[in-house]
Design an enzyme around this catalytic site. Structure first.
Site, PDB file in Angstrom:
ATOM      1  N   LYS A 148       0.835  -1.204   0.000  1.00  0.00           N
ATOM      2  CA  LYS A 148       0.000   0.000   0.000  1.00  0.00           C
ATOM      3  C   LYS A 148       0.869   1.253   0.000  1.00  0.00           C
ATOM      4  CE  LYS A 148      -3.854   2.054   2.642  1.00  0.00           C
ATOM      5  NZ  LYS A 148      -4.738   1.864   3.813  1.00  0.00           N
ATOM      6  N   SER A 169      -9.839  -0.593   7.377  1.00  0.00           N
ATOM      7  CA  SER A 169      -9.333  -0.406   6.021  1.00  0.00           C
ATOM      8  C   SER A 169      -8.631  -1.601   5.404  1.00  0.00           C
ATOM      9  CB  SER A 169      -8.398   0.806   5.975  1.00  0.00           C
ATOM     10  OG  SER A 169      -9.120   1.992   6.154  1.00  0.00           O
ATOM     11  N   SER A 188      -9.629   1.805   3.126  1.00  0.00           N
ATOM     12  CA  SER A 188      -8.818   2.578   2.203  1.00  0.00           C
ATOM     13  C   SER A 188      -7.853   1.728   1.386  1.00  0.00           C
ATOM     14  CB  SER A 188      -8.033   3.638   2.975  1.00  0.00           C
ATOM     15  OG  SER A 188      -7.119   3.038   3.879  1.00  0.00           O
TER      16      SER A 188
END
Length: 378
Positions: free
Chosen positions: A24, A124, A100
């Site tokens: 990420k 997330s 997210s």
């Protein structure tokens, strides 16, 4: 849209083979900027060293295939990003991928990598996992190093892995957490006791949870966590204050997406009294979860209360904050929690089965999840 912001092949020690993983874009990789998928951070200098979790993956022989896309600044549940693009939901391209860590979940679900790393501050990792039909783990708070991860200061955020199979997820955890006992995570879980948490969710998803426990053949009982709603509200207050502290200065750049700017401005209104109240709820809810786990090895409940909404609905303004009603509370308490794909009768889409364990008992959660995984395949 691509699940990646940038693709490359980063290896350690000239190893040619090895499992692949995406990282990420809130996690540092040396030589690449950490932009958190935001135009406001697009000119950030390249990181000078790897985050601890990245270095550990490389040392363990993993191949990093690139930086995964995400909801801007990790401050949103939809995964929609008008700057870097919105990753495609592997289950249904018309639906949101979740946020997210949207790119991480999609990269795994689309078969682009064996595993991915995300971060989970208010759901997330688990939220996108449930949306995209993959597995996602939020470890016990503080167990996995966050050195080299944004934001620097947090009382909620955890680095966690995604995978399509429990065996791969366990391998990834073994790489990023030196204390993680892989053998314990693969032990027999057929005698584990399950507490089924009563929650407000779609009837079909609640039924799917009950069916999963029955198919797994695990002893179970009902559990009430009456403060879970308060914990959701308290978790929102904490994440708002901490995200404003970390990124509020970016509002002045004029480069944030409209949704992010509005959320940050709203977050700035969080008061000291709000945080004091949230900390009181944190204590109450943490104690309640600990008590429930005194008579059960794990708790189970839906990951999300409903299937993900469509991209069209999200862009039209449909609120998604309730998506995190069942996942955010366990960020507040710090308990480890995993989302496993959950079949729903009469649907081609899978929901998420959330498995919550005692703090520090991440291996037990993985063992129980593998037991459910095997049962649900039959």
């Amino acid at each position: 849209m691509s699940a990646f912001i940038s693709e490359f092949d980063l290896r350690a020690h000239d190893r040619i083979d090895g499992p692949t993983i995406a990282i990420k874009d809130s996690i540092d990789i040396a030589g690449y900027p950490t932009t958190a998928a935001s135009r406001a951070l697009a000119d950030t200098p390249a990181a000078t060293e790897h985050a601890d979790v990245v270095q550990r993956l490389l040392d363990a022989g993993w191949r990093i295939k690139g930086k995964a896309n995400m909801h801007e600044l990790a401050f949103g549940m939809t995964g929609i990003n008008e700057f870097t693009g919105t990753p495609r939901n592997p289950q249904d391209a018309t639906r949101i991928p979740g946020g997210s860590s949207s790119g991480s979940a999609c990269a795994v679900g689309l078969g682009l990598v064996d595993a991915a790393l995300g971060t989970d501050t208010g759901g997330s990792v688990r939220g996108p996992a449930a949306c995209c039909g993959v597995i996602g783990l939020k470890p016990t708070f503080g167990r996995v190093s966050r050195r080299g991860v944004a934001p620097v200061e947090t009382t909620l955020d955890c680095v966690g892995p995604f995978a399509c199979e429990m065996r791969v997820l366990v391998d990834a955890m073994g790489a990023i957490d030196p204390s993680f006992d892989v053998n314990s995570a693969r032990r027999d879980a057929s005698k584990m006791r399950v507490g089924i948490v009563a929650v407000d969710a779609d009837a079909s998803i609640r039924k799917a949870v009950d069916d999963a426990v029955r198919r797994a053949g695990l002893a179970s009982r009902g559990v009430a966590l009456e403060s879970i709603g308060d914990a959701f509200t308290a978790g929102l207050a904490v994440i708002n204050a901490e995200t404003w502290h970390a990124f509020g200065h970016l509002v002045e750049t004029g480069k944030l997406g409209a949704d992010l700017e509005a959320r940050l401005r709203s977050a700035s209104n969080t008061t000291a009294a709000d945080l004091d109240a949230a900390e009181n709820v944190r204590r109450i809810f943490t104690a309640a979860v600990d008590r429930a786990l005194g008579d059960a090895d794990v708790l189970v409940l839906p990951t999300l209360p409903a299937l993900p909404i469509t991209l069209e609905a999200a862009r039209a303004g449909t609120s998604v904050i309730a998506m995190s009603s069942l996942i955010r509370p366990f960020n507040l308490s710090g308990h480890p929690a995993l989302s496993l794909p959950l079949p729903i009768e009469g649907s081609t889409l899978k929901a998420g089965l959330q498995i919550v364990g005692r703090r520090g008992a991440d291996e037990k959660i993985c063992a129980v999840a593998a037991h459910f995984e095997a049962a649900l395949r039959q």
